[in-house]
Structure formats: C-alpha cells, structure tokens
Design a protein around this motif. Structure first.
Motif, PDB file in Angstrom:
ATOM      1  N   ASN A 244       0.701  -1.223  -0.045  1.00 18.20           N
ATOM      2  CA  ASN A 244       0.102   0.016   0.090  1.00 18.20           C
ATOM      3  C   ASN A 244       1.023   1.205   0.121  1.00 18.20           C
ATOM      4  OD1 ASN A 244      -2.171  -1.571   0.214  1.00 18.20           O
ATOM      5  ND2 ASN A 244      -2.579  -1.171   2.442  1.00 18.20           N
ATOM      6  N   PHE A 245       1.970   1.252   0.826  1.00 17.57           N
ATOM      7  CA  PHE A 245       2.759   2.436   0.861  1.00 17.57           C
ATOM      8  C   PHE A 245       3.376   2.697  -0.357  1.00 17.57           C
ATOM      9  CE2 PHE A 245       3.010   2.016   5.667  1.00 17.57           C
ATOM     10  CZ  PHE A 245       2.817   3.312   6.077  1.00 17.57           C
ATOM     11  N   ARG A 430      -7.408   8.636   5.810  1.00 12.32           N
ATOM     12  CA  ARG A 430      -8.453   7.947   5.313  1.00 12.32           C
ATOM     13  C   ARG A 430      -8.271   7.187   4.142  1.00 12.32           C
ATOM     14  NH1 ARG A 430     -13.033   9.104   7.933  1.00 12.32           N
ATOM     15  NH2 ARG A 430     -13.058  11.245   8.962  1.00 12.32           N
ATOM     16  N   VAL A 431      -7.481   7.743   3.297  1.00 16.12           N
ATOM     17  CA  VAL A 431      -7.028   7.045   2.274  1.00 16.12           C
ATOM     18  C   VAL A 431      -5.890   5.583   2.767  1.00 16.12           C
ATOM     19  CG1 VAL A 431      -5.595   6.923  -0.199  1.00 16.12           C
ATOM     20  CG2 VAL A 431      -6.760   8.750   0.689  1.00 16.12           C
ATOM     21  N   PHE A 432      -5.043   6.161   3.546  1.00 18.13           N
ATOM     22  CA  PHE A 432      -4.383   4.906   3.839  1.00 18.13           C
ATOM     23  C   PHE A 432      -5.133   3.779   4.633  1.00 18.13           C
ATOM     24  CE2 PHE A 432      -1.483   3.023   7.350  1.00 18.13           C
ATOM     25  CZ  PHE A 432      -0.745   2.428   6.698  1.00 18.13           C
ATOM     26  N   GLY A 437      -8.805  -1.794   3.947  1.00 20.71           N
ATOM     27  CA  GLY A 437     -10.150  -2.184   3.906  1.00 20.71           C
ATOM     28  C   GLY A 437     -10.794  -1.748   5.159  1.00 20.71           C
ATOM     29  N   ILE A 438     -10.121  -0.666   5.838  1.00 24.33           N
ATOM     30  CA  ILE A 438     -10.995  -0.098   7.168  1.00 24.33           C
ATOM     31  C   ILE A 438     -11.450   1.297   6.646  1.00 24.33           C
ATOM     32  CG2 ILE A 438     -10.350   0.961   9.193  1.00 24.33           C
ATOM     33  CD1 ILE A 438      -8.024  -0.755   9.501  1.00 24.33           C
ATOM     34  N   GLY A 511       3.129  12.573  10.553  1.00 24.27           N
ATOM     35  CA  GLY A 511       3.717  11.001  10.809  1.00 24.27           C
ATOM     36  C   GLY A 511       2.531  10.393  11.603  1.00 24.27           C
ATOM     37  N   TRP A 512       2.495   9.075  11.475  1.00 20.93           N
ATOM     38  CA  TRP A 512       1.726   8.283  11.884  1.00 20.93           C
ATOM     39  C   TRP A 512       2.319   6.854  12.335  1.00 20.93           C
ATOM     40  CZ3 TRP A 512       1.504   9.336   6.894  1.00 20.93           C
ATOM     41  CH2 TRP A 512       1.244   7.786   6.232  1.00 20.93           C
TER      42      TRP A 512
END
Ligand code: PHE
Length: 550
Positions: A244-245, A430-432, A437-438, A511-512
């Motif tokens: 995904n990244f 939200r996109v990430f 699938g969340i 950052g997250w």
C-alpha cells in the motif's frame, strides 16, 4: 479382504438381484452376519471400489450401534473381573481358602478390587475364615456373554437397560454405524476385472486398449497437500501494508538500527529529558556499550538550546539538560527514531550540506521546491518533499499480557511538504486505512511530545477539531467486534523538532504510527498475542492461515 468382499457382493447381487441390507451378509472368513461397525466399514470399502467401476450403486443408512472399549474387549476375551476372581478360588470345602493378598497376586489389583464386590453380590463367592471360596460350582458370566454379542452384532438383544449399564461401566461406547442397500450398477458383472489406471505404450501397440476397462477419474479426490514454506500472518499483513505504501509513492526507510541513542529516540523529537517514557520501566537501556558517540555538534547544540531556552517561537522546556541522557544507548521504543534520522538527512540541502546519494533514498528524485510564501525572492532553499515509511521492530519495557509483549512491530509513515495542514493528515489517513480495507475511521485529539496537532485515530467530529489540540488517535470501526478500536496515533511534527534540523518554516511533516500486531490479531481472530508471536505459535496454523481482509 476387500476383493473377497467385492466378490461376495457381486455374487449376492447376481443371485438375489439386490441387497436390501448389508448387515445380512456373511463376510468371508467369519461365521456370522456382518452386523458390527468394523464389518460394515470393510463392506463400504468394497462398495466404493465397485462403485468407481459402476458395477454397483448403493444407498447409505445410519444406525446407532455399540462397540467395545479396550476394557470391554478384554472382558469379552478373558471374562469379567468377577468371573476371573471366582475362577481362581477353591470350591467351599474342597481346598484352602485364598486370602485377599494372594488373590491380588493371582488376578491383579484391579480385577481383585472390582471383581470381589460383584462376585459377592452375585452370590458366587463367600468368606471362609480369613479367606475366600467359591459358593457355586458353575457360573454364567452374563457380562462376558453380553459383550461378545455386542462385539459381533453391534447390538444386544436383552435391551437398552443392560446397554445403559455397560455404558456406565465404560465397557462399551455408542458409535454411529452405517449399513447399505446395494443395487446392480451399469457395468454389473460377477467377475472383477482390475480396471486400468494408465494408458501405456504397450497397450497401444498390442491394441489391448480397445477392450480394456479404465478406472474413472475421481474429480472429488483431494490433491496431495504441497509442503512449501508459508508466510507468518504478521508477514502477510506487513507485505500488504508495505505494498500500500509503495503504491502511494512512499520510500522505505532503513530501520536496521534497533539500538539508538537517547538523542535520536527522544531529544531530536523534542521529548523532554524528564519525560516518563524515558524511564527504566518503559525503555530498555544497554549496559555494554552504554553510551553512543556524540551526534553532529551543531545540530546537538540547536536541539539542546530549543529544549532548555526555546527558540523558533517556542519557550522550550526550561528544564535542566544532561548530556548523559542524550548519549545513553537504548533499544528504540519507536521507529520515529529512524524517521528523525531520515528527516535530518532530508533537511541536509536546506542546511546547505550535501549528503551523498540521498535523492534515490527518499525523494524518488523530486526536485527542490520553492518557498511558496516567499513571493519576492522565490528562493530555492533545497527542500524536497518526501513520503517515507517503515515497518519494523520496536521495544518497550512493558508488563507482558495477552495483548502486550516487550517487542512489537511498528508501521510508521511520514509525509513532508510545504504548508501541509491537519486536514491533509486526516484525508491521508482515510486513504491509507481504506487501502487496508478500513473505511470507517475516527480521530480523537491526544498528546505526543513531538507533534503539535496529534491525532489518535478514532473518532473525529468537526467540533473536536480544535486546532490547538496536540495529537490525534486513530480509531477504526471493527464490524466483527462491532466496536471502535484504536488503530493508530498521528500528528504534525512540532517546529521545535523540524526547525533545528534545518527545515524552512513553511515545511510541515505529518507522521503516524500503528502496530502491525493489532490489525493482524483482529484480522485472524487471535486474542492472545502469544499464539501469534513466540514459541507457542503453531506452525500448522501458520501454514493454514488464509490471506484475510480486515
Ligand atoms: N511514535 C508514535 C508511537 O510510537 C507514532 C507516531 C509517529 C505519532 C509519528 C505521531 C507521529 O505511537
């Protein structure tokens, strides 16, 4: 065995037309009807073999039958405990009575114990002095006879009451049994020709292939399981998140340094030296070597100054600074230590330094951008936007329980660009998460020492978005658990962290971070982390675990 049963079935069909109940067959080598469980299993094998050649068809019927336990089988062979006790005693008046110690030696402890009571109750034996004698010259060992009948027929003519008693004594157990009604099949014949399973060159040259019968393909047969390697569920989820990244244009940060200094793990992130996270109870410190080499001096001084005296519009912590705290070596408590290293490198050009080969490493070759706010000079300050991620191990001195270990994997993402806002961070989250699938995510303000708008990713409603709020926690709605669970922590790095590195004022960095274990456990329905990581992990579960979505 199967062949002779097959022949019996075919011959019986030939003479009778059909077999209404396979329990009426007398299997070769036995003297009675095939009423037992095992006999019907043998018949089933023969039937399936005939069915595959379409020589017969059959219908299955189910019955409850009874089978002997190991102890039951022993009694059927050797007689009941009470009969065995009776058999070793002399008849009253005809010999020396046997004392209990001797009896034990003769028949064994268990039989002596259980058998005496029942033999007394049946009136078979009695006491004479200190010993035991037979009272009757002959007995009928009903238990043995009953068990023999059950062994042969799977049932007992004397009825349910006796069966229930034998079950209670654990001499028999109930079994689901089957019997079959058999009809002739399309290829019925009384001779069993072994069907060919392969077409060979010999058959082609001799022409025998024309008249041979062939074994039908069994499309229901399951293939042989392959014994290849299998990815651990954690690795499956890691791979998915990593992809995904990469799809979103992120570069992977090098995260091989599990050992960091207090400077990079905390000071560079503007975590005060007195912060509780730096305690021994929360962080593992190294004893040998215990201290790191000093970081670059000018940067170290800028970090120290912003902590102690402030700067870049901040008052600082105004608390004492100990170089000792800074140089202590520790197991990194978060991969944000690696992010700090990378951001420091990214800011090199802004500081007027040149770091070899860094373009490829984290910016995909992005060009320096201009300071959008500085319209007059449109000065190129060396800043290049970057999107970085890592998924690697971190260590925390935690009390271990069903959901916590002292080490886990952290998924970390960092985005650096000019004039990013909290709305960018939320939108990005939200996109990430939707890529994982969340879809339903909420954000809750929270606190991180190094972010000034930090979100715990969970419940976000507009009235909560007070821009002063320090951090955001991220929560996701879990449809299976039917509740909101915390999935991450995020924020915008503070100027006190970014400006000493040399970033221009308009550069903002989001950052997250989240753990890899949490979503993996939720996805695979695992509620104890020890079944996922460590010596209790079952290899079989790993091999069989599907790739599942959140
Ligand atoms: N380091 C944080 C944690 O360990 C995650 C995080 C990274 C938060 C970057 C904000 C910004 O939970």
């Amino acid at each position: 065995m199967s062949e002779s049963i097959q022949q019996l079935i075919l011959d019986t069909l030939d003479t009778q037309g059909s077999i209404a109940d396979t329990r009426s067959l007398v299997v070769p080598g036995t003297s009675h009807a095939a009423t037992s469980h095992d006999a019907q299993l043998a018949i089933l094998g023969a039937l399936n073999s005939l069915l595959s050649r379409e020589m017969v068809t059959y219908e299955t019927n189910e019955v409850i039958s009874h089978a002997l336990t190991a102890e039951g089988a022993q009694i059927a062979n050797e007689g009941s405990h009470e009969a065995r006790v009776w058999s070793v005693l002399p008849l009253k008046g005809q010999g020396e009575p046997i004392n209990p110690g001797q009896l034990k030696k003769e028949v064994g402890d268990e039989t002596a114990k259980v058998g005496q009571g029942r033999a007394f109750k049946n009136g078979w034996i009695g006491k004479e002095g200190a010993g035991l004698v037979k009272l009757v010259a002959e007995i009928k060992d009903i238990t043995q006879l009953d068990l023999k009948e059950i062994e042969q027929t799977g049932n007992l003519s004397s009825g349910e009451k006796v069966l229930a008693d034998l079950r209670k004594r654990k001499l028999i157990a109930q079994k689901k049994g089957q019997w079959f009604a058999v009809m002739k099949g399309a290829n019925f014949s009384t001779s069993i020709a072994k069907p060919e399973t392969d077409l060979t060159a010999d058959m082609l040259t001799s022409g025998s292939w024309k008249t041979s019968t062939y074994k039908k393909y069994n499309f229901e047969a399951e293939g042989i399981p392959t014994s290849g390697g299998a990815l651990h569920p954690l690795l499956k989820v890691r791979e998915e998140i990593r992809n995904n990244f990469l799809e979103m244009g992120f570069c992977e940060m090098p995260t091989q340094s599990f050992v960091e200094s207090g400077f990079w793990c905390f000071d560079a992130l503007f975590v005060p030296q007195q912060h509780p996270a730096r305690d021994l109870q929360d962080t593992f410190y190294l004893s040998d070597p215990s201290h790191s080499l000093p970081p670059q001096e000018a940067y170290y001084d800028r970090v120290k100054t912003v902590h102690v005296d402030g700067g870049f519009g901040s008052a600082g912590y105004r608390a004492p600074w100990q170089p000792e705290e800074s140089s202590k070596l520790l197991l990194r408590t978060h991969t944000t230590a690696s992010s700090a290293h990378m951001l420091y490198k990214l800011a090199a050009k802004c500081r007027g330094e040149d770091i070899e080969d860094d373009t490829k490493e984290f910016t995909h070759g992005a060009a320096s951008t201009k300071d959008a706010n500085d319209k007059t000079t449109a000065k190129v300050d060396g800043f290049r936007p970057a999107k970085l991620f890592s998924i690697d191990r971190v260590f925390r001195n935690e009390t271990m329980d069903a959901t916590h270990l002292a080490e886990f994997h952290q998924v970390e993402g960092v985005v650096a660009d000019r004039n990013l806002t909290l709305a960018d961070l939320i939108g990005f989250m939200r996109v990430f998460f939707s890529k994982m699938g969340i879809e339903q995510v909420r954000f809750k303000p929270a606190y991180n020492p190094y972010t000034e708008a930090s979100l715990h990713i969970f419940s976000f409603s507009y009235d909560m978005l007070i821009l002063d709020q320090p951090s955001l926690e991220i929560f996701a709605f879990h449809p299976m658990l039917n509740k909101w669970v915390e999935v991450g922590n995020s924020g915008m790095f503070r100027p006190e962290m970014l400006e000493p590195m040399g970033f221009p004022k308009d550069v903002r960095v989001h950052g997250w971070g989240l753990s890899l274990e949490r979503p993996t456990m939720i996805r695979y329905g695992i509620n104890n982390i020890r079944t996922l990581v460590g010596h209790k992990t079952s290899i079989e579960n790993i091999e069989n675990s599907p790739a599942v979505m959140f």
